[in-house]
Design an enzyme around this catalytic site. Structure first.
Site, mmCIF file in Angstrom:
data_model
loop_
_atom_site.group_PDB
_atom_site.id
_atom_site.type_symbol
_atom_site.label_atom_id
_atom_site.label_comp_id
_atom_site.label_asym_id
_atom_site.label_seq_id
_atom_site.Cartn_x
_atom_site.Cartn_y
_atom_site.Cartn_z
ATOM 1 N N ASP A 57 1.192 5.836 1.528
ATOM 2 C CA ASP A 57 0.743 5.881 3.006
ATOM 3 C C ASP A 57 0.189 7.069 2.717
ATOM 4 O O ASP A 57 0.665 7.933 1.637
ATOM 5 C CB ASP A 57 1.331 5.943 4.360
ATOM 6 C CG ASP A 57 2.301 4.601 4.628
ATOM 7 O OD1 ASP A 57 1.632 3.915 4.250
ATOM 8 O OD2 ASP A 57 3.046 4.697 5.283
ATOM 9 N N HIS B 7 0.687 -1.378 0.145
ATOM 10 C CA HIS B 7 0.523 -0.234 0.056
ATOM 11 C C HIS B 7 0.551 1.263 -0.079
ATOM 12 O O HIS B 7 2.086 1.416 0.636
ATOM 13 C CB HIS B 7 -1.062 -0.085 1.450
ATOM 14 C CG HIS B 7 0.428 0.300 2.476
ATOM 15 N ND1 HIS B 7 0.441 -1.391 3.006
ATOM 16 C CD2 HIS B 7 0.548 1.330 3.469
ATOM 17 C CE1 HIS B 7 0.701 -0.484 4.198
ATOM 18 N NE2 HIS B 7 1.002 0.423 4.274
ATOM 19 N N HIS C 280 4.523 -0.173 -0.669
ATOM 20 C CA HIS C 280 5.187 -1.623 0.799
ATOM 21 C C HIS C 280 4.364 -1.845 1.608
ATOM 22 O O HIS C 280 2.584 -1.952 1.270
ATOM 23 C CB HIS C 280 5.996 -0.560 1.902
ATOM 24 C CG HIS C 280 5.430 0.638 2.662
ATOM 25 N ND1 HIS C 280 5.329 1.577 2.269
ATOM 26 C CD2 HIS C 280 4.775 0.459 4.191
ATOM 27 C CE1 HIS C 280 4.031 2.445 2.715
ATOM 28 N NE2 HIS C 280 4.255 1.721 4.494
ATOM 29 N N ARG D 48 4.163 -8.049 17.825
ATOM 30 C CA ARG D 48 4.942 -7.367 16.711
ATOM 31 C C ARG D 48 3.690 -5.757 17.549
ATOM 32 O O ARG D 48 2.253 -6.234 17.166
ATOM 33 C CB ARG D 48 4.994 -7.400 16.010
ATOM 34 C CG ARG D 48 5.492 -6.374 15.391
ATOM 35 C CD ARG D 48 5.936 -6.917 13.919
ATOM 36 N NE ARG D 48 6.662 -5.289 13.484
ATOM 37 C CZ ARG D 48 6.783 -5.522 12.183
ATOM 38 N NH1 ARG D 48 6.052 -5.774 11.811
ATOM 39 N NH2 ARG D 48 7.381 -4.153 11.624
#
Ligand SMILES: *[C@@H]1O[C@H](CO)[C@@H](O)[C@H](O)[C@H]1NC(C)=O
Ligand SMILES: *[C@@H]1O[C@H](CO)[C@@H](O)[C@H](O)[C@H]1NC(C)=O
Ligand SMILES: *[C@@H]1O[C@H](CO)[C@@H](O)[C@H](O)[C@H]1NC(C)=O
Ligand SMILES: *[C@@H]1O[C@H](CO)[C@@H](O)[C@H](O)[C@H]1NC(C)=O
Length: 711
Positions: A642, A640, A692, A702
């Site tokens: 940002d 995607h 990314h 995480r």
């Protein structure tokens, strides 16, 4: 204890007239700090000292002087009689005798602006063309035979006023003439400060410091803080004689020390100290306070802790500290909120813990909003060996400190002439001041004697801290503050709220302690030393958060608990639809958006501006959030862009320990950051080039914090 002094002064090399001795008589009932200051000033000018017992109370002084004089046969003997607690010598016997001689009388009394105790006697006083008209009994000098003559009339009671007795002799024209009395109208010998505060200034000249009377342009030899001028004599006494000067700095700081350096840690040579810790309001960084306490360089088996806590909110912080460290200390006494003990009582209980323990030598009082920056602090204070001493504490960027240099007429704060110089460190030394707060060290002996009263903090009109200082002053205990070292600061507690789990996170606007707690120790090297990596093209990587910051942020989010479902429909965002949803919590959901923007502005924007020259940012964002990746929840994120000009992505936990897998891959460059470092930020452009994806987390959980800056 009863003590007193007869100062016996030899002045052989003195001028022609005085072949005999100068005898200085003083009166004192106790060895107070004021008495020690007097003796020190006398010694400084080489007045030889013999101690003799004398009492003090008006007429008694006259009676004792009378009997002391009976033994003196020498016609040329000159006697100086002065009070002691509030008197300092500002010059030596030579000058004193010279000025006495110049006065051309056999007896010279100090002079006053104000008449006391009987105002009706005013008209009977001889007029003076210039100078002070009234007699002061606190200091006079004369030949023994004349003084004997003067005292021969005395038949009063010990409780009678000496001042009135001498005044009546002086206003009687025959007596005045036959005894040959005059007044030191222009303060050449004696400076009484009462009614004369505006006349007196400090004068630094030729490696000396003394007081100058600016009204008469004289340099008095003896300075007397009579009546309500104890604070002014204390102020002058910080300098005179030769205690602090521009040339030498603080000379008092090296006197009468109690060295600890030779002592072996672990042995029982170190004095036992009771440390009283007072938590009376919600205060940021209480856990850090205890970490710093732990770091004080002092054998813990010689320390006993008294902890008073009024705040439920801080119980976990204390519990954590005690769980790990209680056994290292000789003893710990804790008073918690459930015991419902008021703050004033708690102070007394703390004092008693030291008073009642014969081994205790010091009580070290610390309010929990004090930042103990200097690990040697306790040792330094003990070595200075004063009954009462406080380290100077500051507030960053402000002129606030934990001491007052002066008091206003109604007993509140006033700024002394030297306050700025002391705060700014232009004058470093030991300062006898009228008020200190937050942190101080008192000798147990002082607590057991001068300060033994249980009502030290009580007053009908004053707050407990002011009442305490007022009592300490009135007991004649000098409150010294030292700025010889940097000791620490006091936290701002003003905007501290307790509605979060880790409330300290919200302190970014209030306290520099925030940066020390939460910003990575090597962040300062990012711009200065270029501690910045480029793992992929135009992707920058630098340390920004401490481990504690990461931990607190995760715990804060888990504590809040309202993780989004990771669905496309999202009411939290404008338009209500998220293309590439994650399981997350937005900063504004926990009320952290203003603080987060401040963080981005202070710590991310400078890096952005450095790495992408010509681009300036105010660190605006619509979306900043903490993402949770979990194999059974949402393990990864598909490729995607940002909604940002640039993105800050901070890893909050540790690969290989907290989770397996994870990382971020930039598709255009086929480049991944596979081993994110906890507390390090990835900075990359949001759109176009830096398409990314979030790589799958295959085990554990995480957490990352993501900010879409300048959408
Ligand atoms: C006092 O005496 C000492 C030693 O004799 C001498 O060094 C010092 O200068 C004297 N101080 C004063 C103020 O006269
Ligand atoms: C006072 O004594 C001085 C010096 O001894 C003398 O010169 C002076 O005349 C005396 N004054 C009176 C009023 O006796
Ligand atoms: C900061 O840098 C020093 C020197 O490179 C290093 O030894 C230290 O571990 C770093 N600190 C942290 C918290 O990573
Ligand atoms: C991407 O990089 C990986 C490992 O570095 C390599 O195995 C792979 O062939 C690369 N893919 C492309 C399309 O270059």
């Amino acid at each position: 204890m009863l003590a007193g002094a007869l100062l016996h002064v030899s002045v052989c090399s003195c001028c022609c007239v005085f072949s005999g001795d100068l005898l200085v008589l003083t009166v004192a009932t106790q060895e107070t700090d004021g008495f020690r200051r007097f003796l020190r000033s006398a010694k400084h000018f080489n007045y030889t000292i013999k101690v003799r017992r004398l009492f003090y109370s008006g007429g008694q002084k006259v009676r004792l002087l009378k009997s002391a004089l009976e033994d003196i046969q020498d016609e040329n003997r000159v006697i100086l009689l002065v009070d002691s607690y509030d008197v300092i010598f500002s010059s030596g016997p030579r000058e004193l005798l010279k000025k006495f001689q110049q006065a051309k009388h056999r007896v010279v009394f100090s002079a006053e602006t104000l008449i006391w105790p009987d105002r009706h006697l005013e008209d009977k006083h001889p007029h003076v063309r210039e100078g002070k008209r009234f007699l002061g009994a606190g200091g006079f000098i004369g030949y023994a035979p004349n003084l004997k003559q003067m005292l021969s009339d005395w038949s009063g009671a010990d409780s009678d006023s000496d001042q009135l007795f001498f005044t009546k002799l002086y206003i009687n024209p025959e007596k005045r003439k036959s005894i040959n009395i005059t007044l030191d109208n222009k303060c050449r010998l004696f400076q009484n400060l009462h009614g004369a505060l505006d006349e007196v200034v400090l004068k630094f000249e030729d490696g000396r410091v003394r007081a100058r009377n600016v009204l008469y342009n004289t340099l008095p030899v003896i300075i007397h803080g009579n009546g309500p001028t104890k604070l002014q004599i204390n102020y002058l006494g910080n300098y005179i004689p030769h205690l602090w000067m521009f040339e030498t700095g603080c000379t008092l700081c090296n006197e009468g020390l109690r060295p600890l350096s030779g002592l072996q840690v672990g042995l029982t040579e170190y004095p036992v100290v009771v440390i009283g810790i007072f938590i009376q309001q919600p205060t940021p960084f209480v856990s850090v306070f205890f970490e710093r306490l732990l770091n004080l360089k002092y054998p813990k088996n010689r320390l006993r802790l008294f902890i008073y806590n009024q705040e439920l909110h801080h119980e976990p912080h204390i519990r954590t500290f005690l769980e790990y460290h209680e056994s290292e200390y000789q003893d710990v006494k804790l008073i918690g909120p459930e015991e419902d003990i008021d703050p004033v009582t708690s102070r007394n209980i703390g004092f008693d813990m030291c008073r009642d323990d014969i081994d205790c030598e010091y009580f070290f009082s610390i309010d929990v909003d004090v930042v103990l920056k200097n690990e040697d602090m306790l040792r330094i204070l003990i070595e200075l060996n004063k009954p009462f001493i406080a380290p100077m504490m500051t507030k960053p960027g402000r002129l606030w400190t934990n001491f007052w240099g002066a008091l206003s007429a109604d007993g509140y704060y006033a700024r002394s002439e030297d306050y700025m110089d002391i705060v700014k460190g232009r004058r470093m030394g030991l300062w006898n001041v009228p008020y200190v707060s937050h942190i101080f060290l008192i000798k147990a002996d002082t607590l057991r004697t001068d300060l033994k009263d249980p009502d030290l903090f009580e007053s009908a009109t004053l707050d407990p801290d002011m009442a305490f200082c007022s009592k300490v002053r009135n007991k004649g205990v000098f409150m010294f503050v030292t700025n010889m070292h940097t000791f620490g600061r006091v936290l701002s507690t003003e905007n501290y709220q307790t509605n979060h789990l880790h409330n300290d996170l919200w302190q970014i606007f209030e306290n520099p302690e925030w940066e020390e707690r939460y910003i990575h120790e090597n962040y300062s090297k990012v711009l200065r030393d270029g501690l910045i990596e480029m793992p992929c093209p135009d992707v920058y990587w630098f340390p920004v958060f401490t481990d504690v910051a990461c931990k607190h942020l995760i715990e804060e989010m888990e504590h809040f608990g309202q993780w989004s479902g990771g669905r496309n429909v999202d009411k939290r965002i404008l338009g209500g639809y998220e293309n590439v949803p994650t399981v997350d919590i937005h900063m504004n959901q926990v009320g952290y958006d203003k603080e987060w923007q401040k963080f981005l502005l202070d710590y991310a924007a400078p890096v952005t501006e450095k790495m992408y020259p010509g681009y300036y940012t105010m660190a605006q964002f619509d979306l900043a959030f903490v993402v949770r990746y979990k194999p059974d929840e949402q393990p990864a994120l598909r490729p995607h862009h940002d909604a940002s000009t640039f993105t800050i992505n901070i890893a909050l936990n540790q690969v290989g320990i907290d989770y397996q897998g994870g990382g971020c891959r930039f598709l255009r460059y086929n480049c991944s950051v596979n081993a994110p470092r906890r507390g390090w930020a990835l900075l990359h452009p949001g759109r176009l080039t830096h398409y990314h994806e979030g790589l799958p987390t295959i085990e554990g959980v995480r957490y990352i914090s993501v900010s879409f800056v300048d959408p």
